[in-house]
Design a protein around this motif. Sequence first.
Motif, short mmCIF file in Angstrom:
data_model
loop_
_atom_site.label_atom_id
_atom_site.label_comp_id
_atom_site.label_asym_id
_atom_site.label_seq_id
_atom_site.Cartn_x
_atom_site.Cartn_y
_atom_site.Cartn_z
N THR A 160 0.94 -1.36 0.06
CA THR A 160 -0.07 0.18 0.01
C THR A 160 0.88 1.23 -0.06
OG1 THR A 160 -0.11 0.26 2.44
CG2 THR A 160 -1.80 -1.35 1.50
N MET A 161 2.11 1.21 0.30
CA MET A 161 2.86 2.40 0.36
C MET A 161 2.65 3.40 1.36
SD MET A 161 5.41 1.82 -1.35
CE MET A 161 5.60 -0.15 -1.53
N GLU A 162 1.54 3.16 2.08
CA GLU A 162 1.31 4.13 3.53
C GLU A 162 2.35 4.37 4.24
OE1 GLU A 162 -3.26 2.97 4.36
OE2 GLU A 162 -1.93 1.30 3.96
N PHE A 163 2.89 5.54 4.58
CA PHE A 163 3.90 5.58 5.26
C PHE A 163 3.46 6.06 6.82
CE2 PHE A 163 8.00 6.67 7.36
CZ PHE A 163 8.75 5.92 6.67
N PRO A 164 3.63 5.25 7.99
CA PRO A 164 3.01 5.50 9.26
C PRO A 164 3.97 6.46 9.76
CG PRO A 164 4.27 3.44 9.33
CD PRO A 164 4.37 3.80 7.93
N ASP A 165 3.27 7.41 10.94
CA ASP A 165 4.07 7.99 11.90
C ASP A 165 4.62 7.28 12.94
OD1 ASP A 165 4.92 9.90 13.81
OD2 ASP A 165 3.07 11.24 13.26
N LEU A 166 5.92 6.73 12.56
CA LEU A 166 6.67 5.89 13.57
C LEU A 166 6.81 6.45 14.96
CD1 LEU A 166 9.22 4.16 11.33
CD2 LEU A 166 7.32 2.94 12.20
N PRO A 167 7.19 7.53 15.06
CA PRO A 167 7.16 8.23 16.34
C PRO A 167 5.98 8.14 17.06
CG PRO A 167 8.62 9.62 14.94
CD PRO A 167 7.82 8.52 14.27
N ALA A 290 -4.12 6.51 -9.58
CA ALA A 290 -3.42 7.04 -8.30
C ALA A 290 -2.15 6.20 -8.35
CB ALA A 290 -4.06 6.61 -6.96
N VAL A 291 -1.06 7.16 -8.18
CA VAL A 291 0.50 6.17 -7.88
C VAL A 291 1.08 6.68 -6.29
CG1 VAL A 291 2.83 6.69 -8.57
CG2 VAL A 291 0.85 7.25 -10.12
N LEU A 292 1.34 5.48 -5.78
CA LEU A 292 1.33 5.25 -4.36
C LEU A 292 2.93 5.12 -4.15
CD1 LEU A 292 -1.32 2.83 -3.47
CD2 LEU A 292 -1.51 5.48 -3.49
N HIS A 293 3.68 6.36 -3.57
CA HIS A 293 5.05 6.11 -3.38
C HIS A 293 5.24 7.42 -2.36
CE1 HIS A 293 9.09 7.37 -3.55
NE2 HIS A 293 9.45 6.38 -4.28
N PRO A 294 5.94 7.12 -0.86
CA PRO A 294 5.86 8.03 -0.11
C PRO A 294 6.41 9.43 -0.28
CG PRO A 294 7.00 6.21 0.60
CD PRO A 294 6.41 5.99 -0.60
N ALA A 295 7.29 9.36 -1.16
CA ALA A 295 7.75 10.92 -1.50
C ALA A 295 6.97 11.66 -2.27
CB ALA A 295 9.31 10.40 -2.28
N LEU A 296 6.00 11.03 -3.10
CA LEU A 296 4.99 11.90 -3.80
C LEU A 296 4.06 12.56 -2.84
CD1 LEU A 296 3.94 9.36 -6.72
CD2 LEU A 296 5.46 11.25 -6.81
N PRO A 297 3.86 13.93 -3.09
CA PRO A 297 3.07 14.67 -2.09
C PRO A 297 1.63 14.13 -2.36
CG PRO A 297 4.29 16.43 -3.22
CD PRO A 297 4.71 14.98 -3.69
N GLY A 298 0.55 13.87 -1.54
CA GLY A 298 -0.52 13.30 -1.72
C GLY A 298 -0.64 11.79 -1.43
N SER A 299 0.44 11.20 -1.46
CA SER A 299 0.71 9.65 -1.00
C SER A 299 0.42 9.54 0.16
CB SER A 299 1.95 9.16 -1.55
OG SER A 299 1.84 7.92 -1.78
N PRO A 300 -0.23 8.51 0.69
CA PRO A 300 -0.66 8.50 2.03
C PRO A 300 0.69 8.27 3.00
CG PRO A 300 -1.09 6.42 1.17
CD PRO A 300 -0.91 7.40 0.04
N GLY A 301 0.74 9.34 4.01
CA GLY A 301 1.85 9.27 5.02
C GLY A 301 3.09 10.19 4.42
N LYS A 306 8.60 12.43 4.78
CA LYS A 306 9.40 13.69 4.54
C LYS A 306 9.96 14.04 5.87
CE LYS A 306 9.14 18.23 2.14
NZ LYS A 306 7.96 19.10 1.76
N ARG A 307 9.30 14.20 6.89
CA ARG A 307 9.76 14.31 8.39
C ARG A 307 10.92 13.43 8.68
NH1 ARG A 307 5.92 13.61 12.58
NH2 ARG A 307 6.68 11.34 12.49
N ASP A 308 10.91 12.08 8.28
CA ASP A 308 11.72 11.14 8.90
C ASP A 308 12.69 10.59 8.30
OD1 ASP A 308 10.23 11.57 11.46
OD2 ASP A 308 8.75 9.95 11.07
N CYS A 309 12.51 10.53 6.88
CA CYS A 309 13.26 9.77 5.96
C CYS A 309 14.35 10.73 5.05
CB CYS A 309 12.51 9.03 5.14
SG CYS A 309 11.51 7.75 5.93
N SER A 310 15.40 9.91 4.51
CA SER A 310 16.13 10.94 3.72
C SER A 310 16.29 10.37 2.21
CB SER A 310 17.67 11.21 4.08
OG SER A 310 18.28 9.79 4.17
N ALA A 311 15.34 9.20 2.18
CA ALA A 311 15.46 8.46 0.92
C ALA A 311 14.36 7.63 0.82
CB ALA A 311 16.73 7.97 0.78
#
Length: 395
Positions: A160-167, A290-301, A306-311
């Motif tokens: 699903t490529m949903e990126f959770p708020d881990l902290p 829809a394209v699901l990839h966490p670096a795309l604005p609008g993709s879930p999470g 953006k806050r937690d990852c550098s890649a």
Amino acid sequence: MSEIPSKSTQLIHHPYNPPAGFDAVPPGIYKASTIIFPSVAALRSRDWKHKTGYTYGLHGTPTTFTLEERIATLEGGRFCTLVPSGLAAVVLVDMAFLKAGDEVLIPDNAYGPNKAFAHHELAGWGITHQFYDPMNPADLAARLSPRTRLVWLEAPGSITMEFPDLPALVAVVKAHGGAHPQGIVTALDNTWGAGLAFNAFALGVDVSMQALTKYPSGGADVLMGSVVTNHEALHDLLHMSHMRVGFGVSGNDCELVLRGLGSMALRYAAQDAATRQLALWLQQQPPIAAVLHPALPGSPGHAAWKRDCSAAACLVSAVFQPGFTQPQIDRFCDSLKLFRLGYSWAGPMSLCVPYDMSSIRPKGWPHAGGLVRFSVGLEAVADLQGDISQALGKA
Ligand SMILES: *Cc1c(COP(=O)(O)O)cnc(C)c1O
């Protein structure tokens, strides 16, 4: 025994030892079941728990110790345990921290075999499970109970490529009381981040496992898993379970992973750039809703990524317009020539798999159209785009 031992005895008990001091770029590869003790006293006083010596092939060789230390460094952790596959790493974490009467919480979008192990083996052993919505920390909070001993995390959900708020998820668990044996352990499936996209321990996770099968190997030719932690007490539980269940890894397989590690960061960066390029291009294709990839604005999470990852890793999922039937999407996949059909990812060859989202993300999946997950390899992006274009034409 006669004066001169037979050839077979001589060849086994041979006096020659090569001189010390051989130095080369790759570390030497050692393979053993038996490890020879110099005396009965040494055998009796063997230390199974620490890397102070060798006891039995299953419990460590110079090669497995070397790979463990490098994977611990990769993840920014202190202790690493190697197991024969990524799935075995999931299983080791479950077995080390759960006993009859306990409960484990698993993200709704988790790697499927993690859920299946809970459904079958854990349930059979009297260990219950619940699936929580990883995109809603309040849902996790509502499911914690005095029986909860382990909370799985995965970033992002691998389909699903949903990126959770881990902290935020870790904070919910810590507020309830972490970490085992007194409280709850948080364990992250960190195969996607691989120790390069973010530091799991800096985000508060207790245990990070990954499938070394993916990026660290990079060759699509070996299966292995790792479990890393900074907590000595948790490592001791993992290590003792590991010894009792016999999850050994082969020296030959370690050799392949050690070889892959040297180029891993470069491969990760190259595949990241290619995947983002392909993701942006997929957004322009009319059949794709829809394209699901966490670096795309609008993709879930996206904000948490953006806050937690550098890649980001080499995975991107595309949701088709609802007008496309499953047979059309299957025809699209069958028509691809460079993207081959197959599981796993992070190797040189691009891959794709169509997924049935009702089993992957049972609760609250917002898309009606079918989903195809692409794993981008090391081919030229223009060739991959051309391949998807021609296959869309056939769908
Ligand atoms: C591949 C994978 C695993 C399992 O790894 P294997 O080595 O294939 O058993 C676990 N989690 C995730 C997210 C994976 O992609």
